[in-house]
Scaffold this motif. Structure first.
Motif, short mmCIF file in Angstrom:
data_model
loop_
_atom_site.label_atom_id
_atom_site.label_comp_id
_atom_site.label_asym_id
_atom_site.label_seq_id
_atom_site.Cartn_x
_atom_site.Cartn_y
_atom_site.Cartn_z
N ARG A 54 10.44 129.06 93.02
CA ARG A 54 8.99 128.78 93.09
C ARG A 54 8.20 129.92 92.47
O ARG A 54 7.18 129.69 91.80
N GLN A 55 8.67 131.15 92.66
CA GLN A 55 8.01 132.31 92.06
C GLN A 55 8.05 132.22 90.54
O GLN A 55 7.05 132.51 89.88
N ARG A 57 8.21 129.51 88.70
CA ARG A 57 7.29 128.46 88.25
C ARG A 57 5.83 128.91 88.34
O ARG A 57 5.01 128.54 87.50
N ALA A 58 5.53 129.72 89.37
CA ALA A 58 4.15 130.20 89.53
C ALA A 58 3.79 131.27 88.52
O ALA A 58 2.68 131.28 87.97
N GLU A 59 4.74 132.17 88.26
CA GLU A 59 4.46 133.30 87.39
C GLU A 59 4.66 132.99 85.91
O GLU A 59 4.05 133.63 85.05
#
Length: 367
Positions: A54-55, A57-59
């Protein structure tokens, strides 16, 4: 890069990068620097951790994730990747680098490239046979203070260099655990192979081969398994002596650099600001990237203490970690030597192996 220049990628199309590992090295260093390089695109990140996926995809919107190296190399076999970057635990560096080269892809490997010089030389040999790039990630060559030291050495400001002192010291009195502090030799942990990889690489890059190595290595903290307080003394073939400190238990930090020459000396406190900036989520691209405030500049002089204002302030050259990946992309496109070679990594590893032997046997080791 030895062999036929690579033809990876299409002119005008960024090289597609597969990054293995999204821990400290992958998330704070490699991914942001890859993303900041115009000729590279972060295509796939390998991490089995759902939170880290998830990190990613967010970053890095648009980047894909893979749960395992097998999944990544399946994409490589399908022609979906142009460059592999290995930023996983040290024990995995050699096998994953082999897989990348055997898949016909150039590879960047976080330091240390391997546990031994022999392993590094074997990787260099395979890369040469395949005409592929392999490069260890030695970003500290692009620290602003180190760039400044190189300039002072090259332009003769110090005269003939007699002694080079370099420190990476921290105050971390309680072990964090994990593979970096494991006593298992297979993990290639301990501060000698961690911070020592940078310190020795810088010393050899500045002053050439070492002919003798003396080291002291200790495990200071309760519950620690691997060395956390280590010192290395090198005598280079050109006569310069390098004294290198790496420690997690330094309650009062020494100067980052003290370089003593026949005409003058240079003393510099504090660390290059790029790592802190990356950890804070800042990204290369701003005109002030890598710049250091005037109060942090080192001082050049003779017969005076910099702590009492002696000597002249020397502006620190800007740090430039992005230059590493820009040079990697250029070497993959055009052929030629990468910014750091596996042969150079092998030379560093020979010193680290000798330092380990010196500390264990209590003697100076000749190379």
């Amino acid at each position: 890069m030895d062999g036929t220049p690579g033809t990876t990628g299409t002119t005008g199309t960024p090289l597609r990068v597969g990054l293995i590992g999204y821990g400290t090295a992958g998330s704070f260093f490699h991914a942001p620097l890859i993303a900041a390089t115009p000729d590279l695109v972060l295509d796939t990140v390998v991490t089995a951790n759902p939170d880290r996926q998830r990190q990613v995809r967010a970053e890095h919107p648009g980047s894909r994730t893979a749960a395992s190296p097998d999944e990544l190399f399946a994409r490589a076999d399908a022609g979906e990747l142009d460059l592999i970057v290995v930023a996983s635990p040290n024990r995995t560096h050699v096998p994953l680098a082999y897989r990348a080269l055997e898949a016909g892809l150039p590879v960047v490997v976080d330091k240390p490239l391997a546990a031994t010089a022999a392993e590094a030389e074997a990787l260099a040999s395979l890369a040469g046979e395949r005409g592929l790039l392999i490069s260890p990630f030695q970003n500290r060559r692009w620290d602003g203070d180190f760039r400044t030291v190189r300039k002072l050495v090259a332009d003769g400001s110090l005269g003939r260099v007699l002694r080079f002192e370099s420190r990476f010291e921290r105050w971390r009195p309680h072990p964090k655990g994990g593979w970096r502090e494991s006593g298992d030799p297979a993990e290639v942990g301990g501060i000698l192979y961690d911070l020592g990889s940078h310190l020795v690489d810088q010393a050899l890059f500045l002053f050439g081969p070492a002919e003798t190595v003396h080291a002291e290595a200790d495990v200071r903290r309760a519950g620690a398994e691997a060395d956390d307080d280590t010192f290395i003394a090198l005598r280079h073939t050109n006569g310069v002596r390098s004294h290198l400190w790496m420690s997690a238990v330094t309650a009062q930090l020494g100067p980052r650099f003290r370089v003593l020459g026949s005409d003058a000396g240079y003393v510099k406190y504090g660390l290059d600001p790029q790592e802190a900036a990356l950890r804070e989520g800042l990204r290369p691209g701003a005109t002030s990237w890598g710049a250091e405030p005037e109060h942090s500049w080192g001082r050049l002089g003779a017969g005076e203490s910099p702590l009492t204002g002696g000597g002249e302030p020397v502006p620190t050259l800007p740090g430039d970690y992005p230059a590493y990946y820009a040079a990697v992309a250029r070497a993959v496109r055009e052929g030629g030597e990468p910014p750091v070679t596996a042969t150079e990594a092998a030379a560093t590893l020979r010193v680290l192996e000798a330092a380990k032997r010196s500390a264990e046997e209590g003697r100076t080791v000749a190379l």
